[in-house]
Design a protein around this motif. Structure first.
Motif, mmCIF file in Angstrom:
data_model
loop_
_atom_site.group_PDB
_atom_site.id
_atom_site.type_symbol
_atom_site.label_atom_id
_atom_site.label_comp_id
_atom_site.label_asym_id
_atom_site.label_seq_id
_atom_site.Cartn_x
_atom_site.Cartn_y
_atom_site.Cartn_z
ATOM 1 N N ASP A 161 -10.819 -7.189 -2.174
ATOM 2 C CA ASP A 161 -9.474 -6.198 -0.752
ATOM 3 C C ASP A 161 -9.570 -7.827 0.193
ATOM 4 N N MET A 197 -8.886 -2.651 -7.258
ATOM 5 C CA MET A 197 -9.257 -3.510 -6.622
ATOM 6 C C MET A 197 -10.650 -3.694 -6.013
ATOM 7 N N ASP A 233 0.736 -1.260 0.098
ATOM 8 C CA ASP A 233 -0.132 -0.014 0.185
ATOM 9 C C ASP A 233 0.907 0.953 -0.210
ATOM 10 N N ARG A 239 -12.156 6.932 6.872
ATOM 11 C CA ARG A 239 -11.484 6.607 5.050
ATOM 12 C C ARG A 239 -11.104 7.929 4.371
ATOM 13 N N GLU A 297 -8.892 3.508 8.034
ATOM 14 C CA GLU A 297 -9.968 2.422 8.152
ATOM 15 C C GLU A 297 -10.206 1.942 9.759
ATOM 16 N N LYS A 336 -8.821 1.774 -6.482
ATOM 17 C CA LYS A 336 -9.463 1.200 -5.750
ATOM 18 C C LYS A 336 -10.554 2.607 -5.245
ATOM 19 N N HIS A 337 -11.482 2.265 -3.773
ATOM 20 C CA HIS A 337 -11.780 0.338 -4.199
ATOM 21 C C HIS A 337 -13.135 0.697 -4.692
ATOM 22 N N PHE A 347 -2.019 -0.548 -3.870
ATOM 23 C CA PHE A 347 -2.881 -0.207 -4.247
ATOM 24 C C PHE A 347 -3.196 0.480 -3.897
ATOM 25 N N TRP A 404 -1.724 5.318 6.664
ATOM 26 C CA TRP A 404 -1.194 3.951 5.469
ATOM 27 C C TRP A 404 -0.163 4.842 4.941
#
Ligand code: BGC
Length: 765
Positions: free
Chosen positions: A284, A249, A108, A166, A518, A205-206, A152, A427
């Protein structure tokens, strides 16, 4: 005549080059297909299933066992292992497997790899595509140099409910801005080709609509009309794919009742057929297993079957594909063709990453391994500082409190003033807190011995034990937040004392990074109570008060706005954040960031985003009254609108002029304003263009961003800024999902934020 001939020659040459290009691309595609088909023809069923398994390499994993599995052809790729010495033995194992199919190594790498750049919201606040490209390119260079093949990212989920943790990772609430950034990120991660040794493949993503989870609760359901999806939420994914993202993703949420992971419409009808995507799709983390808890699969077997049939190629953190596909193929519930298609896409991605040509393209040779992967000298500090300061947003600046002077005494307080982990945001890939320049360090370096800096923590992040425990339970480089055990009043007294002896107070307050992560959804957007008590006490000293905010979502800071003389929104600004913040606080850099997301006054106003739909009884500021769409207990409208941000200089915008009052389909017209720097400092600003469809076949948003330009104007300089508007800018998906511009009147607005604009109108014929 001669001129004409020359022109003809040039046109014909250009078209030949274009033809050659397409045929070169077609040949490459043919070669890739032939290669993949041939390899597929040699593979056993078990080897095929192995390619669909993506395994997380945690510190606790038995390395020996993993290498055996790889050598037996039972793993297709890994994620979370991130240096050449870690990944080389795994690639060696793959080279011992029967067909020597290379592994890929993913991670990531979201806003930096070792050098950490601002979080998504910070990057977006720059509205600066060159700066954002710098993030993508630097991240790719660092990740590839450390043996990684794939990231990702980008995360392009539109977020209009800041309770969602997020929100921090994405680029805000706007479709156009997010699409643009998504495209830039893909191109800069992948460079001219994902096969390059210094490129990594982008997995957007996502997919899809993850940012619209109900109530901002992570992993929740999404129920959304098709026109809203097509107009507002899907374009950023599409833009990333059109920019060449190698993979997608798939999101953890359901969409109108069907989990994305088992959603045939999403992955086959929309993604592959309608959009022509032919890259790899990756579930995921553990999402296939979760189909059971979603209530659409009875057991693991059914979950695996649903996922592969719906179009999930790779199973992240897999157990189910490995365990269940053999039986499902045997019984004929999953066909050979379905398996082959998934494998083809995985092999295709490996081909595109250049791994068949050289499995060690990014791992390199052992003799070239660096002695210390985390050496400071391997960081890209200049790039990080440059981007970080472009993403800072000046929200308030009364009586020119800022910039600060590098003299006298500055009291620096707050739980985030000296918080290396929090500088990085969530992240943060392989970033190390020890590399972070905190605000305290940044200020100290900036003033040298010209001024005095007095530091006091002033408060903890939170006084709530349950919240403290939750944040420290999150899986980070523990401990995530450190509690000062002294009573809150003692901490405050210490800070007040520091403030009393200072000329100005800088308080760094907000959220710890884990609060915007998250699964970290919030029910309030307020700064935690202990920090607000600190602000109150500081205000009472009567000293000029500068709030430096660190947070990963819009906060409702109406009360704080009344206390502070200046407010600087810094998000989580990365490895060089402290230096960047000092640059702005002392005026060595003139702030130019603009909000990519609306700040509501209170959590009760959510959803609150600038490009909301028109309605029959809108609330009109200045004309309150009954029977309009309003909340009656507090002022309506946002605290800070989308696109807003101040500078140390002032800008004026002239009335808007249009080159024509009508626009023929296929034609374009120009919208121009003169922007003048009326202040005493050079500065940058973002000139924003919005469009409103006055009467269409369905209700349309009050306005939508369609273009912008970030310009630098010297003190006193005036420049004409011109935007081209064409039919494409006016197109939308109607209730039948037909994408077209409808004839009729359009309002055009240009301004330096989404609210203070100049307006004109024209007619599309
Ligand atoms: C997140 C993804 C991430 C993945 C791998 C999941 O929990 O939702 O965004 O890419 O983990 O780390």
């Amino acid at each position: 005549m001669k001129k004409l001939c020359l022109l003809g020659l040039l046109v014909s040459l250009a078209s030949q080059v274009a033809l050659a290009d397409t045929s070169a691309a077609a040949v490459q595609l043919q070669e890739k297909k032939a290669f993949v088909d041939k390899l597929l023809g040699q593979m056993t069923q078990d080897e095929k299933i192995g390619q669909l398994r993506l395994i997380s390499i945690g510190p606790e994993m038995p390395r020996e066992k993993i290498r055996e599995e790889i050598a037996a052809g039972r793993i297709g790729g890994t994620f979370n292992s991130r240096t050449a010495p870690e990944n080389r033995p795994m690639q060696d194992a793959a080279m011992r497997s029967r067909l020597k199919i290379p592994m890929f190594f993913a991670y990531d790498t979201i806003h930096g790899n070792r050098t950490i750049f601002p979080i998504g919201l910070g990057m977006a606040s720059s509205w600066d595509m060159q700066a954002i490209a710098k993030v993508g390119r630097t991240s790719a260079i660092e990740a590839a140099a450390d043996s990684l093949d794939m990231t990702f990212a980008p995360m392009v989920d539109i977020a209009r409910d800041p309770r969602w943790g997020r929100t921090s990772e994405g680029f805000g609430e706007d479709t156009y801005l997010t699409s643009k950034i998504g495209k830039v990120m893909v191109r800069s991660f992948q460079g001219s080709s994902p096969a390059n040794p210094d490129s990594i493949m982008a997995i957007v993503k996502h997919f899809a609509l993850y940012g619209a989870v109900e109530g901002g609760r992570d992993y929740n359901t999404v129920d959304m009309s098709l026109p809203k999806m097509y107009n507002d939420y899907l374009p950023p994914y599409r833009a990333a794919i059109d920019a060449g993202a190698g993979g997608v993703m798939v999101a953890l949420n359901s969409i109108n009742g069907v989990p994305a992971t088992s959603n045939t419409w999403l992955m086959n009808d929309l993604l592959r057929k309608e959009w022509g995507f032919n890259g790899v799709t990756i579930s995921d983390h553990g999402a296939i297993q979760e189909l059971i808890r979603h209530g659409v699969a009875r057991d693991g077997r059914e979950a695996a079957k649903l996922a592969i049939k719906a179009g999930i190629d790779m199973s992240m953190n897999d157990t189910l594909y490995g365990e269940e596909l053999p039986g499902l193929l045997k019984s004929g519930e999953v066909s050979q063709a379905e398996l082959d298609q998934a494998v083809r896409e995985v092999l295709g991605a490996k081909y595109d990453m250049g791994l068949f040509k050289d499995p060690y393209v990014r791992i390199g040779k052992a003799e070239n391994d660096v002695p210390d992967y985390y050496a400071d000298s391997r960081l890209h500090r200049d790039a990080a500082r440059d981007v970080a300061r472009r993403g800072l947003v000046l929200l308030e600046n009364r009586e020119q409190t800022l910039p600060l002077k590098k003299s006298g005494t500055i009291a620096l307080v707050g739980p985030l003033a000296d918080a290396p982990i929090d500088m990085m945001g969530s992240w943060a890939a392989d970033g190390k807190p020890v590399h972070s320049v905190t605000v305290r360090e940044g200020l100290r370096r900036a003033i040298g011995d010209k001024a005095q800096l007095v530091y006091a923590k002033g408060s903890n992040i939170t006084g709530d034990k349950a919240m403290f425990d939750y944040l420290n339970f999150l899986n980070f480089d523990a401990p995530e937040i450190v509690n000062d055990p002294r009573p809150a009043s003692v901490l405050i007294d210490e800070a007040v004392k520091a403030a009393q002896g200072a000329d100005v107070v800088v308080a760094v307050v907000g959220e710890s990074r884990g609060m915007s992560h998250e699964s970290s959804s919030r029910t309030t957007l307020e700064i935690p109570a202990v920090q607000r008590d600190l602000i109150k006490a500081l205000k009472a000293t009567g000293k000029p008060l500068v709030l430096v905010l660190m947070n990963g979502r819009p906060l409702s800071i109406g009360w704080e706005r009344e206390q502070a003389d200046a407010i600087l929104e810094t998000w989580f600004s990365g490895t060089e954040g402290g230096n960047a913040i000092a640059d702005v606080l002392f005026g060595d850099y003139n702030p130019s960031g603009k909000l990519p997301i609306t700040f509501p006054r209170s959590v009760g106003q959510i959803p609150m985003y600038y490009n909301h739909m028109r309605i029959g009884r809108p609330f009109t500021p200045g004309k309150p009254g009954n029977y309009t769409s309003q909340y009656f207990e507090e002022p309506n409208g946002p605290l800070y609108p989308f696109g807003y941000g101040l500078s140390y200089t002032d800008f004026s915008v002239s009335p808007l002029t249009l080159s024509s009052k009508t626009l023929k389909k296929g034609d374009s017209l120009q919208a121009s304003v003169k922007v003048k720097n009326t202040g005493k400092r050079d500065g940058e600003t973002v000139v924003q263009l919005y469009v409103q469809d006055v009467a269409a076949s369905m209700s349309r948003p009050v306005k939508e961003l369609k273009n912008f330009q970030k310009i630098l104007l010297k003190a006193g300089e005036e420049r004409t800024v011109t935007f081209r508007i064409s039919e494409d800018d006016l197109k939308f998906y109607n209730s039948q999902l037909k994408y077209a511009a409808e004839a009729g009147e359009f309002n055009v607005q240009v301004g330096l934020d989404s609210e203070s604009v100049q307006q004109q109108s024209f007619e599309l014929l």
